[in-house]
Write a protein that holds these residues in place. Structure first.
Motif, mmCIF file in Angstrom:
data_model
loop_
_atom_site.group_PDB
_atom_site.id
_atom_site.type_symbol
_atom_site.label_atom_id
_atom_site.label_comp_id
_atom_site.label_asym_id
_atom_site.label_seq_id
_atom_site.Cartn_x
_atom_site.Cartn_y
_atom_site.Cartn_z
ATOM 1 N N GLN A 275 0.840 -1.194 0.000
ATOM 2 C CA GLN A 275 0.000 0.000 0.000
ATOM 3 C C GLN A 275 0.880 1.250 0.000
ATOM 4 O OE1 GLN A 275 -2.521 0.741 3.465
ATOM 5 N NE2 GLN A 275 -4.251 1.131 2.113
ATOM 6 N N GLU A 276 0.683 2.083 -1.016
ATOM 7 C CA GLU A 276 1.426 3.330 -1.144
ATOM 8 C C GLU A 276 0.448 4.466 -1.391
ATOM 9 O OE1 GLU A 276 4.348 3.025 -4.187
ATOM 10 O OE2 GLU A 276 5.183 1.145 -3.438
ATOM 11 N N ARG A 277 0.384 5.399 -0.469
ATOM 12 C CA ARG A 277 -0.504 6.557 -0.576
ATOM 13 C C ARG A 277 -1.933 6.140 -0.900
ATOM 14 N NH1 ARG A 277 4.071 8.176 -3.239
ATOM 15 N NH2 ARG A 277 3.102 7.924 -5.292
ATOM 16 N N GLY A 278 -2.397 5.106 -0.217
ATOM 17 C CA GLY A 278 -3.782 4.667 -0.352
ATOM 18 C C GLY A 278 -4.050 3.754 -1.528
ATOM 19 N N THR A 279 -3.032 3.429 -2.335
ATOM 20 C CA THR A 279 -3.207 2.566 -3.500
ATOM 21 C C THR A 279 -2.344 1.326 -3.347
ATOM 22 O OG1 THR A 279 -3.605 4.490 -4.912
ATOM 23 C CG2 THR A 279 -3.025 2.438 -6.013
ATOM 24 N N TRP A 280 -2.916 0.170 -3.680
ATOM 25 C CA TRP A 280 -2.175 -1.088 -3.606
ATOM 26 C C TRP A 280 -1.455 -1.318 -4.927
ATOM 27 C CZ3 TRP A 280 -1.634 -3.526 0.907
ATOM 28 C CH2 TRP A 280 -2.563 -3.252 1.924
ATOM 29 N N ARG A 281 -0.133 -1.549 -4.850
ATOM 30 C CA ARG A 281 0.680 -1.733 -6.044
ATOM 31 C C ARG A 281 1.517 -3.005 -5.907
ATOM 32 N NH1 ARG A 281 0.267 2.965 -8.840
ATOM 33 N NH2 ARG A 281 -0.269 4.837 -7.642
ATOM 34 N N GLY B 5 2.364 2.616 4.526
ATOM 35 C CA GLY B 5 3.455 2.463 3.571
ATOM 36 C C GLY B 5 4.287 1.222 3.781
ATOM 37 N N GLN B 6 4.048 0.487 4.867
ATOM 38 C CA GLN B 6 4.828 -0.717 5.176
ATOM 39 C C GLN B 6 3.980 -1.981 5.181
ATOM 40 O OE1 GLN B 6 7.722 1.125 4.693
ATOM 41 N NE2 GLN B 6 8.574 -0.403 6.063
ATOM 42 N N LEU B 7 2.712 -1.858 4.792
ATOM 43 C CA LEU B 7 1.793 -2.992 4.839
ATOM 44 C C LEU B 7 1.634 -3.620 3.462
ATOM 45 C CD1 LEU B 7 -0.214 -4.685 6.500
ATOM 46 C CD2 LEU B 7 -1.989 -3.021 5.882
ATOM 47 N N CYS B 8 1.693 -4.949 3.407
ATOM 48 C CA CYS B 8 1.520 -5.704 2.158
ATOM 49 C C CYS B 8 0.411 -6.736 2.342
ATOM 50 C CB CYS B 8 2.822 -6.411 1.769
ATOM 51 S SG CYS B 8 4.253 -5.315 1.578
#
Length: 520
Positions: free
Chosen positions: A179-185, A473-476
């Motif tokens: 998760q980066e800035r509210g978007t999962w990439r 920013g550290q969650l997958c």
């Protein structure tokens, strides 16, 4: 960059944003030569038009847009600050296709999307984009052969692993997202064993083989243990060979996007994997699984892994009943979860487990040591599906949510009726959440990411993000919108780099992307 599929007499364009702009260099170079009219569907822009591919007066194929076939050219969605396209359906009718191409190309959205910028790369890695590709592939996939799924371990090795029955020797990849800035990439592609079915392993044959070959068995079979180690080493070599065959530009794209190909190894297999000569170890991550007991000098093996591969994860972390007792929870307040329909035990916590909480904390300490020697080293703690059931109430089974909701109620009742002095103790559900939060905070402070090995909705983790804001920013997560689906190693280019897959098809003389080819 787009993929072109000309099977079945139709021209289908699948692109990140504007296929028209991407087509311009293709028709100028004379690569598109399909004289008849064909439908064109640009999925992400929801454009439906009819294209005529015919020879121009200069002898080169040209593209003409039939106004009556145009349903509308929708603006490009906003992503990472992109400006929407100014070209509308009315403007498209008023100009020929070449003018429409130029109008589209001048828009900032297309320049970012198709000129190879970081914005384009990041858009292509979004969870919904990757999940759509995987679902398209899964719709074309086949099911596992029932006979092979029921084989005994040694026969499974002989007929399936050594017999090369599995697609791509069993090397399939499942996406993991960050998760980066509210978007999962997309951040990682984990190598899993698949036979033919993109959604499941050959069950129960493969699991029986793994258990008989590792310390999950009271007496592991030496022949099966050697076969399992050979399978892992060969998988590492195949992944490295695939990466080595990629172009320099594609490898740079992977490094910029921070994408690893992750391979599962047991602790006792680490030494053999570390001895394998590799050309692209910086793009390969290892995941230390729980199947084997701890070998001698495990810390040194981990430090060597971070030196060579730079990325190492601890797979399937789960608290035990002993961890609950150590946290101050009364043993008699713990009630096993139950399957709602039949009352069978579901995800009961074990008394003993290799990757328990103290073991995970040792892994974090080892990573701190690795960071002192290699500041660019990366690590991740992966919380198992069982742990996620207790932590956020989500699992793989369709009844997981209701089962864990009933479990929390049952544990509150058990806690309320306990005859002990409960003033210094906590109910089991609260204890497990506290254990999870403490481990997550410790990992994030050390510079690690945390992965939940289930597919969940953002609202499922809202309380977790509020309780641990440092997790941003550290969650997958594993699987995401595509769930358990995986894709063969040879087709991974269709997931994160359409250019990579297209160039590979052209080199092989095949104009059809393999993701949509009949051979699948």
């Amino acid at each position: 960059r787009i993929c072109v599929n000309t099977t079945g007499g139709a021209l289908t364009l699948r692109g990140a944003t504007a296929a028209f702009a991407a087509l311009e260099p293709r028709w100028q170079s004379g690569r598109l030569r399909k004289p008849e009219a064909a439908p064109c569907c640009i999925l992400s822009m929801e454009v439906v038009a009819t294209l005529d591919l015919a020879a121009s007066s200069r002898g080169r194929p040209c593209i003409a847009l039939r106004p009556e076939g145009l349903r509308g050219l929708h603006p490009v969605p906003r992503h990472d600050g992109w400006r929407t396209s100014a070209c509308t359906a009315r403007q498209a009718r008023a100009h020929d296709v070449r003018s429409a191409v130029r109008a589209l190309w001048r828009s900032a959205s297309l320049a970012d999307a198709l000129a190879g910028s970081s914005a384009r790369c990041r858009c292509a890695l979004r969870e919904e984009v990757v999940a759509e590709k995987l679902r398209d592939f899964a719709a074309l996939g086949t099911r596992n052969i029932p006979e092979l799924c029921m084989l005994e371990p040694k026969e499974f090795v002989r007929r399936v692993i050594l017999g090369a029955v599995a697609v791509d020797s069993g090397d399939w990849l499942q996406p993991l997202y960050r998760q980066e800035r509210g978007t999962w990439r997309l951040c990682k592609l984990e190598v899993l064993f698949r036979l033919r079915d993109p959604t499941r392993i050959p069950f129960p044959a493969f699991m029986n083989f793994v258990q008989a070959a590792t310390d999950h068995s009271d007496a592991p079979d030496t022949e099966l243990r050697a076969a399992f180690e050979d399978l892992v080493v060969a998988s590492v070599q195949r992944v490295d060979k695939y990466l080595s065959a990629m172009s320099r530009e594609d490898l740079q794209d992977m490094r910029k996007a921070g994408i690893f190909m992750s391979i599962n190894v047991t602790a006792k297999q680490l030494r053999s994997v570390l001895a394998v000569p590799l050309r692209c170890p910086d793009l390969i991550a290892l995941e230390e699984t729980e199947y084997d007991n701890e070998p001698d000098a495990l810390t040194q093996l981990r430090l060597q892994a971070w030196t060579k591969f730079r990325a190492l994860s601890l797979d399937d972390v789960l608290p035990t009943l002993a961890d609950l007792e150590d946290s101050g929870s009364l043993a008699q307040t713990y009630v096993e979860p139950r399957v709602p329909l039949n009352g069978d035990s579901y995800k009961a916590l074990p008394r003993k487990y290799n990757h328990d909480i103290p073991f995970a904390r040792r892994f974090i300490r080892d990573f701190r040591r690795a960071r002192e020697m290699h500041p660019d080293a990366q690590a991740e703690v992966k919380l198992s599906e069982d742990f996620c059931c207790y932590l956020i109430g989500v699992g793989h089974a369709p009844f997981a949510r209701s089962a864990m909701s009933e479990w929390r109620s049952a544990n509150i009742e058990a806690f309320a009726t306990c005859l002990e002095d409960v003033g210094q103790h906590h109910q089991a559900s609260q204890s497990i959440r506290r254990i999870g939060l403490e481990l997550i905070r410790e990992a994030v402070v050390a510079g690690m990411t945390v992965c939940l090995e289930v597919s969940f909705a953002d609202e499922d983790i809202s309380w977790l993000c509020e309780a641990a804001p440092e997790l941003v920013g550290q969650l997958c997560k594993q699987g995401g919108m595509s769930g358990p689906m995986a894709i063969p190693l040879s087709m991974v280019g269709t997931v994160f780099s359409p250019r990579c897959e297209r160039s590979r098809c052209e080199c092989e003389g095949n104009s059809t992307p393999r993701m949509f080819s009949a051979q699948v």
